[in-house]
Design a protein around this motif. Structure first.
Motif, PDB file in Angstrom:
ATOM      1  N   GLY A 163      13.974   7.513   9.823  1.00 18.55           N
ATOM      2  CA  GLY A 163      15.231   8.480   9.294  1.00 18.55           C
ATOM      3  C   GLY A 163      16.182   7.969   8.252  1.00 18.55           C
ATOM      4  N   LYS A 164      16.059   6.722   7.735  1.00 14.83           N
ATOM      5  CA  LYS A 164      16.506   5.892   6.752  1.00 14.83           C
ATOM      6  C   LYS A 164      15.791   5.366   5.700  1.00 14.83           C
ATOM      7  N   PHE A 165      16.395   5.299   4.420  1.00 11.73           N
ATOM      8  CA  PHE A 165      15.704   4.320   3.530  1.00 11.73           C
ATOM      9  C   PHE A 165      15.431   3.223   3.749  1.00 11.73           C
ATOM     10  N   VAL A 166      14.149   2.850   3.400  1.00 14.47           N
ATOM     11  CA  VAL A 166      13.862   1.321   3.764  1.00 14.47           C
ATOM     12  C   VAL A 166      14.256   0.617   2.356  1.00 14.47           C
ATOM     13  N   LEU A 167      15.083  -0.117   2.080  1.00 14.02           N
ATOM     14  CA  LEU A 167      15.443  -0.635   0.717  1.00 14.02           C
ATOM     15  C   LEU A 167      15.174  -2.002   0.245  1.00 14.02           C
ATOM     16  N   THR A 168      14.771  -1.982  -0.961  1.00 18.49           N
ATOM     17  CA  THR A 168      14.362  -3.397  -1.530  1.00 18.49           C
ATOM     18  C   THR A 168      15.776  -4.069  -1.829  1.00 18.49           C
ATOM     19  N   PRO A 169      15.699  -5.456  -2.354  1.00 15.69           N
ATOM     20  CA  PRO A 169      17.017  -6.093  -2.470  1.00 15.69           C
ATOM     21  C   PRO A 169      17.556  -5.366  -3.618  1.00 15.69           C
TER      22      PRO A 169
END
Length: 407
Positions: free
Chosen positions: A258-264
């Motif tokens: 339900g949330k974006f998985v973020l890169t650095p």
């Protein structure tokens, strides 16, 4: 008069007065800032919504614009009333302070006059010498010498206190005159604003009467408008879910969080976006927020409650839309029987620009703050140019107004 007690009372009075004046001054500054912002908004409303010929707008749009203007005008009158009332309290407090200062000043002068008379009666150096020589012992003589020095110092202090108190009284009188002048100006400005409001309310009555026989037609238009908005909301929610699911899948998560998985890199971008809350540039060069975020009342019919997922900015015909922050074009939304929209991703934040006529970017494009991304659609039938702006964090709606800098 007890000198120590007098000065303690004086200092405490000054400190308390300063605190009270500072608090009132801060509130007055805050109210004045709000008032100036509303005045600026009124100028924008007149420039963007009321300079065209009435024939170019539908009756329903004119009513919406007038209702919007009336609401802003009422807010201006309310803020100005608050300022005038605060000034009244400040003026009353100042008048009390002036009365108190005059009393204290008279006490100081009376006390000082008594000391001058006493000093004159014993002014000869021979009297002072005899006063010292008549001491029973050296210790008593020393104490009498200290007393003479303290008495001289006290006389000097009283003289300085009179000067300070006189200056303070003069400053308060100047401040009082300015406050009275400011209040007079505010009352006059409010009188003008109320006259303007009366004219706008009469104009609205005339317009409402002119469409009374066509209310069924307008009700159908409002219903159609709501259906279009519902379709847009549904499509945006679907695309946000898809974008979040895609980021989860790319990161190796089998089920969406339900949330974006973020890169650095995306984390840094999201952090920078968040740090600019209240400082983001406007998506158009000129505009006013005609429809605010969240629950409110319809500008057409105040008995109807609306719930806006974003804000609607009234702007000028042919207005160019600019990205409010660096990001990547996540989607170009094409809505059936509706106008296209652009979704830009900023880490786990999204900005969505709706009701466009032209698109200058494509999916996957990297955009910079202030870069032109499209053009706002102008409804020729209604005679209005409205840009919709939404901001999300993941799938949570945020109030765009609190993210934009003040015009």
């Amino acid at each position: 008069m007890n000198t120590k007690r007098f000065y303690t009372t004086l200092i405490l009075t000054l400190i308390l007065s300063c605190f009270a004046l500072s608090a009132q001054s801060d509130k007055q500054k805050k109210l004045e800032k709000q008032r100036q912002q509303i005045i600026k908004e009124m100028k924008q409303i007149n420039a963007l919504l009321f300079t065209k010929k009435k024939e170019e707008k539908s009756a329903i749009t004119l009513i919406e614009d007038l209702n919007y203007k009336v609401n802003v005008r009422k807010n201006l009158i309310r803020i100005t009333n608050e300022q005038a009332n605060l000034l009244t309290r400040e003026i009353n407090n100042n008048q009390k302070e002036i009365t108190s200062l005059r009393t204290q000043l008279q006490e100081l002068k009376d006390d000082y006059a008594a000391m001058v008379v006493k000093s004159y009666k014993s002014k000869s150096e021979q009297s002072k010498v005899m006063f010292l020589l008549s001491s029973d012992n050296f210790q008593q003589a020393y104490k009498r010498l200290q007393y003479i020095k303290q008495y001289r110092a006290y006389q000097k202090e009283q003289g300085e206190a009179i000067k300070t108190k006189t200056k303070e009284l003069q400053d308060r009188n100047i401040q009082l005159s300015k406050q009275k002048e400011d209040k007079k100006k505010l009352i006059e400005e409010n009188r003008i604003a109320k006259r303007e409001l009366e004219g706008e309310l009469k104009q609205r009555e005339v317009l409402m009467a002119s469409i009374k026989s066509d209310m069924g037609k307008f009700a159908a238009q409002i219903k159609k408008k709501k259906q279009e908005a519902d379709r847009l909301d549904k499509e945006i929610n679907r695309l946000i879910k898809e974008a979040i699911a895609a980021s989860n899948k790319k990161a190796g998560n089998k089920s969406s969080t339900g949330k974006f998985v973020l890169t650095p890199e995306a984390k840094k971008l999201a952090s920078n976006f968040e740090a600019n809350k209240g400082k983001l540039g406007w998506p158009v060069s000129r505009g006013v927020i005609k429809a605010k975020f969240g629950k409110g009342r319809s500008l057409t019919d105040s008995s109807v409650e609306v719930n806006n997922p974003g804000i609607k900015i009234a702007t000028e015909k042919g207005a160019v839309v600019k990205a409010v922050f660096d990001g990547e074009v996540s989607q170009i939304l094409v809505i059936k029987r509706g106008n296209p929209a652009i979704m830009i991703r900023h880490g786990d934040y999204l900005t969505i620009y709706t009701n466009l006529s032209k698109i200058f970017v494509k999916k996957g494009d990297k955009v910079k703050t202030g870069e032109m991304i499209g053009e706002v659609f102008t409804n020729k039938i209604k005679g209005e140019t409205l840009l919709g702006l939404r901001i999300y964090k993941n799938n949570k709606m945020l109030n765009p107004e609190s993210w934009l800098t003040k015009f």
